[in-house]
Design an enzyme around this catalytic site. Sequence first.
Site, PDB file in Angstrom:
ATOM      1  CB  SER A  67      -0.930   0.007   1.221  1.00 38.92           C
ATOM      2  OG  SER A  67      -0.195   0.299   2.393  1.00 38.92           O
ATOM      3  N   GLY A  68       0.242   2.408  -0.096  1.00 41.50           N
ATOM      4  CA  GLY A  68       0.991   3.661  -0.137  1.00 41.50           C
ATOM      5  C   GLY A  68       1.041   4.390   1.187  1.00 41.50           C
TER       6      GLY A  68
END
Length: 202
Positions: A67-68
């Site tokens: 994920s970011g």
Amino acid sequence: MDNINPCTEKDETQKKKTRPKGSIRKKLFNAVFYILILAMLIGAFVFSTNSDANKSVFGYRMYSVLSGSMTPVHPKGSLVIVRITDPKEIKVGDDITFYNPGSEQDIWTHRVIDVIDNYGNNGVCFKTQGVANSQEDPFITIGGNVVGVVVFSIPYAGYVLEFIQHNTLISIVIIILALTLIKLLITLIKPPPVKPRYGKAE
């Protein structure tokens, strides 16, 4: 009259001892490159063929960032190298990898924003938050759920690790072919050595 060789014996010895600096740098770069590729391949093979959830290589583990939430420190697709660490040694500001309390299969990497010495008689615990998140995580991470501290990360290498883990044999063939091609290209591009010209005695 005999022709005199302009190069003395001392000059000849000095020429033999001198090596181009570029050649040394190139050999060092190639050695580091091959070692990194080999280490990634071995690590990915170990992690993909071993079903043990606590597997590690020399006390280190590798994870792909999915994920970011840790961008720009560890962007999505990065490969994080995690050193197994005693929770008592972890401090505020460390990026840690841990098991989400809601799922033993869900592994997160977030930053420690607070250390709690004894939370609910669970020993040392941590408050965490993703660098890109505006709020802290809605749970307390106990020390027993912590895998370790992130030592460093390699951007985009997580994608490579994911591919190797799911396509180990194909990856081995691809890497061998790629290294062979690189070696061949270096050989073709490299200019032929220039032979020194010395005067000849007659």
